[in-house]
Scaffold this motif. Structure first.
Motif, PDB file in Angstrom:
ATOM      1  N   SER A  47      47.073  39.814  44.174  1.00 14.52           N
ATOM      2  CA  SER A  47      47.022  39.174  45.282  1.00 14.52           C
ATOM      3  C   SER A  47      47.993  38.495  46.752  1.00 14.52           C
ATOM      4  N   ASP A 169      39.891  37.961  46.234  1.00 16.92           N
ATOM      5  CA  ASP A 169      40.248  38.188  45.161  1.00 16.92           C
ATOM      6  C   ASP A 169      40.218  36.962  44.122  1.00 16.92           C
ATOM      7  N   GLU A 170      39.486  37.890  42.939  1.00 14.25           N
ATOM      8  CA  GLU A 170      38.954  37.537  41.834  1.00 14.25           C
ATOM      9  C   GLU A 170      37.705  36.940  41.948  1.00 14.25           C
TER      10      GLU A 170
HETATM   11 MG   LIG Z   1      46.210  36.731  42.174  1.00 11.93          MG
END
Ligand SMILES: [Mg+2]
Ligand SMILES: Nc1ncnc2c1ncn2[C@@H]1O[C@H](COP(=O)(O)OP(=O)(O)OP(=O)(O)O)[C@@H](O)[C@H]1O
Lengths: 224, 420
Positions: A47, A169-170
């Motif tokens: 991240s 991010d995911e």
């Molecule tokens: Mg992360």
């Protein structure tokens, strides 16, 4: 192939609570139309790297280039412009303005860019929603749609200004396997048909295996 | 390049979805501005009334012949005593007349001056009022009643009868209301007056005079100039005072100085005569502004608080806006415009409420012995107050919005996104 995004010797330290070298000499490129994923253990710095690549975090060493132009050390207004025009960001949690309608959420970045008329923007936004099979939600309040729908709205918003690259991010982290598959297919289609570059952080092995390239991270370094 | 359309539409959505807080913040401003307008209209109305009470009937320049000792004593004209120390005991004023020498030519001369609205002759004298066995000391002033009414609002202070009646009736008197009460006289009765030089003259009462100042009303009466010249046994050029009214009150000081020099008379200007009134006015204004500013500061803190809260609630929105390409300045402008909209709506509402209240006050009956012409509370509705009030509303909301919006500008989106 043209390089869209390039990271050169990126290093980042967290100074609090103790000095912590979180990213160690990161070097890589994302080419036009490439669908890349980043994998790695929790806490390895994925991240953190993505926030730097998306120009939101400017506290790092090294150089970041977007479309072969240096982004590092640009002033914050210009960085806002770059984010607005060239980068689409999809978060793990569905970050929408809850008081606005779905359509308004999608239109907002284009209105900020102000390159098109209101009608064109609205037309584009509805096109994106149609492409993601959620056009029927357009007039609904963003707080009144399901999680999977929100995720797709966020993708539509990321696409509205036809950016050079989409970062996520995911983006499927909160979705069931069916919806995750759906989102993957959307990304794949965008990359194949429109030559969009994608850089997606994921913990989902199946998801990553279907992408063009996997960037493996461990302990703040890229290992493959 | 600022995209106002987007910024305002976001600000509007924020305000409308939080309508309760918006209303409370606006009402704070409304309250502050409304009370400022009401207060200032009422206070300046009262000020003007109190000033008028004195200033309307006061001449801008009052010219008379002061009886005083000569400044230059004869000894100083004597050259031989130049280098010695002179002591003159018990200096007395020179015997001279109270009358203004050449009064009529002076009046003509003054009337020709373009700064002068009018110069009116008066004859002031002490007399006794006699009714049956009662004798009261007092002043009788000879005037040109119609001119006095025109220049010095004489009619405002005549409670019965009129200036015309005084002008046109020979041997008539406009009696001070205090004297009339003491001697239980009514209009149409006769009152006898006796000047110090002797003799008794019956005068017909054509009206009553009430200035609002009880001490004055208990001694002061008016008659026309001819009558008083007859009572005093003087010629028709006997004038003791000249009252001058100017077009512009600011000219009073220079002109009075000039008159003193030119005619060797005493000329008192209105500013010197009524210096204490200006002080009173200034202090009342000071109180008005102190109260209003306090109210606006309280309202300002209300806005500050609500905006701070709003920004706290909108952390996520701020992070999203920044992540999707809105700059810190855009975000700041979004919150600043919310503050300014609150200030604008609240301010305009406050102006309207203030106007309404001021108008309401002006209909409330207000009767007092001291002010015969005033029937309702005085208010002074001056457009300038509305401009000041509105600017103040905008300024205070600007200041109240500035700090919170600055905070919103600085919010780091990464920290918010991580915090989720
Ligand atoms: Mg992360
Ligand atoms: N603001 C911060 N201050 C100090 N350390 C931080 C801060 N944010 C993150 N870290 C640390 O930096 C490291 C990398 O964090 P990051 O969020 O990038 O991990 P990640 O790879 O995304 O993990 P996950 O897969 O769980 O999301 C972690 O060890 C984390 O504890």
């Amino acid at each position: 192939m043209r390089v869209v995004l390039e990271a050169k010797h990126i290093n980042k330290y967290f100074k609090k609570p103790v000095l912590f070298h979180v990213l160690k000499d990161i070097n890589f490129q994302v080419k036009k139309g490439e669908f890349a994923s980043i994998m790695g253990k929790s806490g390895c710095g994925k991240s953190t790297l993505l926030y730097i690549l998306s120009t939101m975090d400017t506290d790092y060493k090294g150089e970041l280039l977007l479309n072969n132009q240096l982004v590092t050390n640009q002033n914050s207004n210009h960085l806002s412009y770059i984010r607005n025009k060239h980068i689409g960001f999809v978060f793990q949690f569905h970050y929408l303005l809850s008081e606005f309608s779905v359509l308004e959420n999608v239109m907002l970045p284009a209105k900020k860019l102000a390159e098109k008329s209101h009608q064109e923007i609205e037309h584009d936004a509805i096109e994106k929603l149609k492409m993601l099979n959620i056009a029927h939600l357009a007039k609904k309040r963003a707080s009144r749609v399901s999680g999977g729908e929100k995720q797709r709205i966020a993708i539509a918003r990321a696409l509205i200004n036809n950016p050079s690259i989409i970062m996520g991010d995911e983006p499927t982290g909160n979705l069931d396997s069916h919806n995750a598959e759906n989102v993957f297919n959307i990304f794949k289609k965008l990359s194949d048909e429109q030559g969009l570059s994608l850089l997606i952080v994921t913990h989902d092995k199946d998801f990553a295996n279907k992408t063009d390239r996997i960037i493996q991270m461990a302990d703040g370094k890229i290992i493959t | 390049m600022t995209n106002w359309k987007v910024i305002l539409s976001i600000a509007k959505t924020h305000l409308l979805t939080k309508i309760k807080q918006t209303a409370i913040a606006s009402l704070g401003v409304t309250f502050g501005i409304g009370s400022y307008i009401t207060l200032v209209c009422f206070m300046t109305g009262l000020n003007a009334m109190l000033d008028n009470l004195i200033l309307n009937q006061t001449p801008h320049i009052h010219i008379y012949n002061e009886i005083e000792p000569s400044e230059k004593q004869p000894i100083s004209l004597y050259n031989n005593a130049d280098k010695s120390f002179n002591v003159v005991h018990s200096i007395k004023p020179k015997i001279s007349q109270k009358k203004i020498h050449n009064a009529l030519p002076i009046i003509d001369y003054l009337e020709k001056n373009k700064d002068v609205r009018g110069a009116l002759p008066q004859i002031k004298t002490q007399i006794f009022y006699i009714a049956g066995s009662i004798e009261l000391g007092g002043n009788l002033t000879g005037i040109n009643p119609v001119d006095e009414a025109r220049l010095f609002n004489m009619e405002d202070y005549i409670v019965e009868g009129s200036a015309e009646a005084l002008q046109n009736t020979d041997n008539s008197i406009l009696l001070g209301i205090g004297i009339a009460k003491k001697m239980s006289l009514k209009v149409g009765d006769r009152v006898q007056v006796s000047p110090i030089s002797g003799g008794i003259f019956p005068l017909k009462i054509v009206g009553f005079y009430q200035s609002g100042i009880a001490d004055l009303d208990a001694i002061q009466s008016f008659t026309n100039i001819k009558t008083i010249q007859r009572i005093l046994g003087k010629a028709n050029n006997y004038i003791t005072d000249i009252n001058v009214k100017l077009h512009n009150i600011e000219q009073a000081i220079p002109l009075s100085k000039k008159i003193e020099q030119q005619f060797k008379l005493k000329a008192i200007d209105i500013k010197t005569a009524n210096a204490q009134f200006e002080t009173g006015t200034t202090i009342r204004n000071l109180i008005t502004y102190a109260v209003s500013i306090t109210l606006l500061i309280v309202a300002g803190f209300g806005i500050y608080n609500i905006l701070n809260m709003l920004i706290y609630e909108k952390m996520n929105d701020i992070a999203i806006l920044k992540a999707t390409g809105f700059s810190g300045k855009d975000v700041q402008l979004i919150f600043m415009s919310q503050a300014m909209i609150i200030g604008f709506v609240g301010g305009v509402l406050g102006l309207l409420i203030g106007l309404g209240l001021a108008n309401l006050i002006s209909t409330i009956p207000f009767q007092t012995e001291a002010l015969p012409t005033v029937e309702t509370y005085p208010v002074n509705i001056n457009p300038l107050f509305f401009i000041i009030g509105f600017s103040f509303a905008m300024l205070s909301t600007f200041l109240a919005g500035y700090l919170p919006s600055k905070k919103a500008k600085r919010i780091d989106p990464v920290r918010i996104i991580r915090g989720q």
